[in-house]
Design a protein around this motif. Structure first.
Motif, short mmCIF file in Angstrom:
data_model
loop_
_atom_site.label_atom_id
_atom_site.label_comp_id
_atom_site.label_asym_id
_atom_site.label_seq_id
_atom_site.Cartn_x
_atom_site.Cartn_y
_atom_site.Cartn_z
N ASP A 108 30.74 4.49 -75.92
CA ASP A 108 29.84 5.63 -75.95
C ASP A 108 30.66 6.92 -75.81
OD1 ASP A 108 27.60 7.17 -76.00
OD2 ASP A 108 27.08 6.84 -73.90
N ASN A 109 30.72 7.68 -76.90
CA ASN A 109 31.46 8.95 -76.90
C ASN A 109 32.92 8.77 -76.52
OD1 ASN A 109 29.11 10.39 -77.59
ND2 ASN A 109 28.50 10.51 -75.44
N PHE A 110 33.54 7.80 -77.14
CA PHE A 110 34.97 7.55 -76.90
C PHE A 110 35.78 8.22 -78.01
CE2 PHE A 110 34.20 3.34 -74.44
CZ PHE A 110 33.83 4.08 -73.33
N ASP A 111 35.85 9.53 -77.96
CA ASP A 111 36.52 10.26 -79.03
C ASP A 111 38.04 10.14 -78.95
OD1 ASP A 111 36.76 11.70 -76.74
OD2 ASP A 111 36.11 13.62 -77.59
N LEU A 162 40.87 0.40 -83.41
CA LEU A 162 39.95 -0.62 -82.90
C LEU A 162 40.04 -1.87 -83.76
CD1 LEU A 162 37.66 -1.44 -80.93
CD2 LEU A 162 36.04 -0.52 -82.60
N ASN A 163 40.28 -3.00 -83.11
CA ASN A 163 40.37 -4.29 -83.79
C ASN A 163 39.35 -5.24 -83.16
OD1 ASN A 163 40.97 -6.78 -84.86
ND2 ASN A 163 43.15 -6.73 -84.40
N ILE A 164 38.31 -5.57 -83.91
CA ILE A 164 37.31 -6.54 -83.44
C ILE A 164 37.19 -7.68 -84.46
CG2 ILE A 164 35.91 -5.06 -81.95
CD1 ILE A 164 34.12 -4.60 -84.44
N ASN A 177 31.46 -11.66 -84.02
CA ASN A 177 30.11 -11.75 -84.58
C ASN A 177 29.36 -10.44 -84.55
OD1 ASN A 177 30.09 -14.48 -85.34
ND2 ASN A 177 29.68 -15.14 -83.25
N VAL A 178 30.07 -9.31 -84.58
CA VAL A 178 29.40 -8.02 -84.63
C VAL A 178 28.72 -7.84 -85.99
CG1 VAL A 178 30.96 -6.96 -82.97
CG2 VAL A 178 31.50 -6.85 -85.41
N THR A 179 27.71 -6.98 -86.03
CA THR A 179 26.93 -6.77 -87.25
C THR A 179 27.01 -5.31 -87.69
OG1 THR A 179 24.88 -6.20 -86.09
CG2 THR A 179 25.33 -8.56 -86.43
N ASN A 180 26.18 -4.97 -88.68
CA ASN A 180 26.14 -3.60 -89.18
C ASN A 180 25.71 -2.61 -88.09
OD1 ASN A 180 26.82 -4.51 -91.76
ND2 ASN A 180 24.67 -4.87 -92.30
N ASN A 181 24.92 -3.08 -87.13
CA ASN A 181 24.47 -2.20 -86.05
C ASN A 181 25.65 -1.72 -85.20
OD1 ASN A 181 21.75 -2.35 -86.69
ND2 ASN A 181 21.49 -4.26 -85.54
N PHE A 182 26.65 -2.57 -85.07
CA PHE A 182 27.85 -2.19 -84.33
C PHE A 182 28.59 -1.08 -85.08
CE2 PHE A 182 32.35 -2.54 -83.30
CZ PHE A 182 32.32 -2.54 -81.91
N ILE A 183 28.70 -1.22 -86.40
CA ILE A 183 29.37 -0.20 -87.21
C ILE A 183 28.61 1.12 -87.10
CG2 ILE A 183 30.10 0.43 -89.54
CD1 ILE A 183 31.62 -1.93 -88.29
N LYS A 184 27.28 1.06 -87.09
CA LYS A 184 26.46 2.27 -86.96
C LYS A 184 26.74 2.96 -85.64
CE LYS A 184 21.63 3.79 -86.79
NZ LYS A 184 20.21 3.35 -86.85
N LYS A 185 26.85 2.17 -84.57
CA LYS A 185 27.07 2.74 -83.24
C LYS A 185 28.43 3.44 -83.15
CE LYS A 185 26.68 3.26 -78.74
NZ LYS A 185 25.69 4.16 -78.12
N ILE A 186 29.49 2.76 -83.55
CA ILE A 186 30.83 3.33 -83.38
C ILE A 186 31.11 4.46 -84.37
CG2 ILE A 186 31.72 1.18 -82.43
CD1 ILE A 186 33.20 0.74 -85.09
N LEU A 244 40.49 0.88 -88.34
CA LEU A 244 39.44 -0.07 -87.95
C LEU A 244 39.69 -1.41 -88.63
CD1 LEU A 244 36.74 -0.78 -86.58
CD2 LEU A 244 35.59 0.17 -88.60
N ASN A 245 39.76 -2.47 -87.84
CA ASN A 245 39.97 -3.81 -88.35
C ASN A 245 38.76 -4.67 -88.04
OD1 ASN A 245 40.79 -6.38 -89.06
ND2 ASN A 245 42.77 -6.28 -88.03
#
Length: 313
Positions: free
Chosen positions: A230-233, A238-240, A244-253, A263-264
Motif C-alpha cells: 500500500d503506497n510503496f513508492d 518485484l518478483n512474484i 497464484n496472484v490474479t489480475n486484481n493483484f496487478i490492479k492493486k500494485i 516486474l516479474n
C-alpha cells in the motif's frame, strides 16, 4: 571429444588446477593422445600445465565462484582461503556437496569478505558471523533463525532459497536497517505452514523501505498478498513468479507501486488478457516486464509494447 572434455572441464577453474592436484590428470590424458596429435598441437596444453604453478602463486583472488564444483573438499577450500584471505571479498560455494562445517569455520576468518553464497550445512552450530558481510545467500536451510541472529546487522542484500522460514524468522529481518533487497524463493513454509499475515509483511517492508522484493515459487501466494502493498513508492523491483496472484493483484500494485521499474510475473497462470489495461495506463516507470508463462496472448503483448515502446518484455 574425450580430450576436449577433460581440458575444458579444468579450464573453468583456471589457476586452481595445480592446487587441486589435477595437473597430472590432464598431463596423463595428453600423453595418451600423443599417437593421435603431434607435439606441436599438444604444446600449448603442456605449457598451460607447466605455468599453472606460477599462476596460483602470483594471482590474488578477489572473486571466487565454486558453485556446483562437486570435487571441491574442505582441504582444497582451506588452501585457497588461507592464501587469499586478505584479498577475497566474494565467495560462492553453493552446491559444493563435499564441503562440511569445517569450511564455514574457515570462512569466518575471512574478515574482508562482503559477499557469501552457501548451501546449508547439517551442523546447526556452523553460524556465519562475518562482520563486513553485505550480501548473503543461503539455500535449503532449516535453522534460519540462528543464521539471521548472527548475521551482520548492516546487511544490504539477503536471499533465502527454499529455506524453512517461520513468521518469527521473517519478523527478525527488521534488525537489518540497511537491507534494501529481500529475495525469498520457495515460500510454502512462510505463507502456508506458518500463515504469516499481510500486516506482518507490510510492517517489515515499511520498516526497511525495501527496494527489491521477491516472493517466488509459492502456490499459497494469492491476492491476499496485495493487502501488504500500500503506497510503496520506494519499491523498484518485484518478483512474484510462480504464484497464484490474479489480475486484481496487478490492479492493486499499479497504483501502489508507482515507481516500479521491473516486474516479474513469470508463470502466474491466473493473469490473463484482462490485465492489459493496467500495463498500458499505469506503471509509468516500468522498464522490464516478464510475462512468460502467463495467459496473456501474443496479440495482447504486442499491443502493450505498441503503447509502451520503451518497455522491454
Amino acid at each position: 571429444s574425450e580430450l576436449l572434455y577433460h581440458i575444458t572441464k579444468f579450464l573453468n577453474i583456471l589457476g586452481l588446477i595445480h592446487l587441486f592436484k589435477t595437473s597430472k590428470i590432464i598431463e596423463n590424458k595428453l600423453k595418451n593422445y600423443r599417437h593421435i596429435l603431434d607435439d606441436k598441437k599438444l604444446k600449448p596444453y603442456f605449457c598451460f600445465v607447466k605455468y599453472n604453478q606460477y599462476i596460483i602463486d602470483n594471482i590474488k583472488i578477489k572473486h571466487l565462484n565454486l558453485s556446483n564444483c562437486s570435487h571441491i573438499n574442505d582441504h582444497m577450500l582451506e588452501c585457497l582461503l588461507e592464501k587469499n584471505k586478505p584479498y577475497l571479498y566474494h565467495l560462492n560455494i553453493r552446491r559444493c556437496n563435499h564441503l562440511s562445517s569445517k569450511s564455514l569455520f574457515k570462512i569466518n576468518t575471512c574478515n574482508n569478505l562482503t559477499s557469501l553464497e552457501i548451501t546449508s550445512f547439517r551442523e546447526r552450530k556452523t553460524i556465519c558471523n562475518l562482520k563486513n558481510l553485505k550480501y548473503f545467500s543461503i539455500s535449503y536451510c532449516s535453522y534460519v533463525d540462528e543464521i539471521i541472529e548472527n548475521l551482520n546487522p548492516e546487511l544490504e542484500y539477503l536471499k533465502l532459497h527454499w529455506c524453512n522460514i517461520t513468521k518469527h524468522n521473517f519478523l527478525l529481518l527488521k534488525k537489518f536497517t540497511k537491507l534494501h533487497s529481500l529475495h525469498i524463493y520457495g515460500t510454502t513454509s512462510l505463507f502456508y505452514q506458518h500463515c504469516i499475515d499481510s500486516k506482518d509483511i507490510k510492517n517489515v517492508i515499511n520498516k526497511l523501505k525495501l527496494k527489491h522484493i521477491t516472493f517466488s515459487n509459492g502456490s499459497h501466494i494469492n491476492d491476499r498478498l496485495y493487502n501488504s502493498f500500500d503506497n510503496f513508492d520506494y519499491i523498484r523491483y518485484l518478483n512474484i513468479s510462480w504464484s497464484n496472484v490474479t489480475n486484481n493483484f496487478i490492479k492493486k500494485i499499479s497504483t501502489a507501486m508507482v515507481n516500479l521499474e521491473d516486474l516479474n510475473i513469470e508463470f502466474c497462470k491466473n493473469i490473463n488478457n484482462n490485465s492489459e489495461i493496467y500495463f498500458i495506463n499505469y506503471f509509468y516507470n516500468l522498464k522490464y516486464l516478464n510475462l512468460t508463462g502467463t495467459y496473456i496472448c501474443f496479440k495482447t503483448k504486442a499491443n502493450i509494447f505498441k503503447y509502451r515502446k520503451y518497455l522491454k518484455l
